[in-house]
Design an enzyme around this catalytic site. Sequence first.
Site, PDB file in Angstrom:
ATOM      1  N   GLY A   1     -23.665  21.286  -8.493  1.00  0.00           N
ATOM      2  CA  GLY A   1     -25.128  20.916  -8.511  1.00  0.00           C
ATOM      3  C   GLY A   1     -25.865  22.046  -9.401  1.00  0.00           C
ATOM      4  N   TYR A   2     -25.793  21.734 -10.462  1.00  0.00           N
ATOM      5  CA  TYR A   2     -26.596  22.702 -11.574  1.00  0.00           C
ATOM      6  C   TYR A   2     -27.663  22.042 -12.379  1.00  0.00           C
ATOM      7  CZ  TYR A   2     -23.737  27.090 -11.353  1.00  0.00           C
ATOM      8  OH  TYR A   2     -22.989  28.011 -11.035  1.00  0.00           O
ATOM      9  N   SER A   3     -27.363  20.933 -13.195  1.00  0.00           N
ATOM     10  CA  SER A   3     -28.250  20.365 -14.012  1.00  0.00           C
ATOM     11  C   SER A   3     -29.330  19.454 -13.315  1.00  0.00           C
ATOM     12  CB  SER A   3     -27.674  19.703 -14.789  1.00  0.00           C
ATOM     13  OG  SER A   3     -26.649  20.177 -15.884  1.00  0.00           O
TER      14      SER A   3
ATOM     15  N   GLU B   1     -16.512  27.839 -15.858  1.00  0.00           N
ATOM     16  CA  GLU B   1     -16.456  26.331 -16.516  1.00  0.00           C
ATOM     17  C   GLU B   1     -16.254  26.445 -17.942  1.00  0.00           C
ATOM     18  OE1 GLU B   1     -20.452  24.572 -16.432  1.00  0.00           O
ATOM     19  OE2 GLU B   1     -19.648  22.545 -16.024  1.00  0.00           O
TER      20      GLU B   1
ATOM     21  N   SER C   1     -20.888  15.944 -11.648  1.00  0.00           N
ATOM     22  CA  SER C   1     -19.454  15.400 -12.059  1.00  0.00           C
ATOM     23  C   SER C   1     -18.786  14.931 -10.554  1.00  0.00           C
ATOM     24  CB  SER C   1     -18.564  16.235 -12.600  1.00  0.00           C
ATOM     25  OG  SER C   1     -19.060  16.757 -13.904  1.00  0.00           O
TER      26      SER C   1
END
Lengths: 401, 379
Positions: A139-141, A256, A173
């Site tokens: 859960g980044y962007s 990543e 993703s």
Amino acid sequence: MTTATAEKPELKTFREETRAWLEQNCPPEMRKPVTSEDDVCWGGRKWKFSSDAQKVWLERMAAKGWTVPTWPKEYGGGGLAGEQAKILAQEMRALNCRAPVQSFGIWMLGPALLKFGTHEQKLEFLPPIARGEIRWCQGYSEPNAGSDLASLQTKAEDKGDHFIVNGQKIWTSYADKADWIFCLVRTDPQAKKHTGISFVLFDMQTPGVTTKPILLISGKSPFCETFFDNVRVEKKNLVGTLNAGWDVAKYLLTHEREMIGGIGDRGAAKPLGVFALEQVGADAQGRVADPVLRAQIAQFEVDEAAFRLTMERAMDMARAGQGNPAFSSVLKYYGAELNKRRHELMMQAGGSDALDWESPRSREGALARAWLRTKGNSIEGGTSEVQLNVIAKRILDLPGA
Amino acid sequence: MALVLTEEQGMLRDSAKSFLADNAPVSELRKLRDTRSADGFNRGLWKQFAEMGFIGVLIPEDLGGMGLGLVEAGVVMEEIGRNLTASPFLASSVVAATALLSAGTAAQKQATLPKIASGELIATLAVDEHSKHNPRNTALKAEKNGSGYTLDGAKTFVLDGHVADLFIVAARTSGAKGDLAGVTLFLVDAKTSGVKVERVVMVDAHNAARITFDKVAVPESAVLGKVGEGLVPLNAALSAGRVAASAEMLGIADEVFTRTVNYLKERQQFAKIIGEFQALQHRAAHLYCEIEFTRSAVLKALQGLDEGTPTAIGLASVAKSKAGATVTLAVQEGVQMHGGIGMTDEFEMGFFMKRARVLQELFGDATYHADLLAQLKKY
């Protein structure tokens, strides 16, 4: 006139034992090239194995700790030294063994937990990752915070023994297939944007978590929008220090980048030149009948070989203590661009066959869908332009604009 | 073998680096050019090269050399590239020495290698006959004549040809131009009657020569390796030469890049350091990547040839093709990013560009080697 130093006896023994074990334990079906994304094992609570062989292969490798060969044994790893892990990888490649499992837990969260996690967190989370039991998403962007990741807004309020998380993530993703999420949240809205962020873990089944797939140009939806509505997260699932999550995030990003950069190296079923020969036909000398395409493929292969050797050298340099963390941007940038180039050439070689979108003959347009998917490689995990900025500033030490 | 230099190799690099920077920087090449040096290289420096052990780096210790490998030769070549040092190192110490080591009889080795190692004898390979490299097109004829052979034909782009004492000549003993088999290597003393040498001063102020062989009679003992199977030692010599030239190109690319990045950090335009401009940052970062990939390809090829791995020929082509493309980009960006000053003869950037062009052409250019790779991979 040789500078070759023979392999140390204990490594030679390790190589022989490893080869013997792989020959004995890797099922024949797991030694064939991956032909589509569906052949790849991702594991997790909801995973349905595509064959017994896929299941057996994961179980056997996990039992040896070889899904994560360099992790400590107490956390489910193989406890191998770097040199041994390199040998394992070489021997797996020699037998065409597939990776037993692909996982963001292995590539990204695991290394971050090993560095920043408490002993309890490591014991709780690492062994299930090693066994492929829990599938993770990242859960980044967030909407409006793509390349400018640190401007994220999802907030976590301190409620004593737990946080309450509210907000939205995007480009998550496989969020719809994941069991748990590792997530960046804003814990201090007053602080400067890099210093008010924390790194937390929670179950995707927690009340208040919902996901929605995003359909891509490839006709598939590996990405999701993910929404958090008053999600309760236990304090024990905070990784690293409160408000210092950016350090964890940055560390994880280098992993990543290496992972995305390495895409071209995995799953390539058939040498490009051989594929082109089959599709385009041969001239009188047995060469690809389209000389310009042949030349482009050959030049691509030169670049790809040099890139692959650089991945190898980067690992050797890291082992020799000469590594530079920003080098992951080199691999990410070039690996993504190369993968795009490979798929352009595959489409070019495939001609009209490659345009078939939904027949069984084309495996539902596998080639075209893969081609379209690669366009995201230079966007996800930091765009190519962001990687070039990182190289310019952190390696070349050029002045900030 | 790990893709990093060993401690000993690192020490050799350090000593080559400081020696060449102190004794043979780019200004020395300028001097050779401007004084129209008859030799085209500095014989005093060559003697020092011998004392440092560089010249005999590949030659076994019992024949007067250091008994090291191509990785070590490559380390020296990279520093030669950084300084644009003119010397017969590539032609004699790497290419000719490799041909002799690979196919020479005990007597041939004994007669030549100690002298090559001491710098007393300069040997060079004569292979090209056309403006584009392709050993299959060897047409120079060698006809059996009693107990020996008669050589007729011409060679071009023979490195250091006019200062060489010994030529290793690729000649056709059977078959026709274009055939793989039928090529034989001969050792020909430069003073043999019928050998005519014409010096060519190249664009980069380095030496090459055109050589005509007019009914040149050589004895049976001049054959290097087996008759008709010269491609074996020829390929060994060419592979070594290709990878060594790649190491030199790597040195040039790295040096040019370092100079250019330093310039980006100091040059001001529009009231800004030009290195702040993203357009230039991105090009510099891309070039950095290309140089790193070239370094991996070159080191792997050097190691592969030393270890005799079956893929070494392909690795050599990867290295030569990659290095050729990278050095071309590096010198072009070097001139462009330096602006007008990069175009002046007074500034050294042009020297690097000219040398890069020659090395790119030597022993097959980037597209030749991409093609070779495609042939190896059968497509």
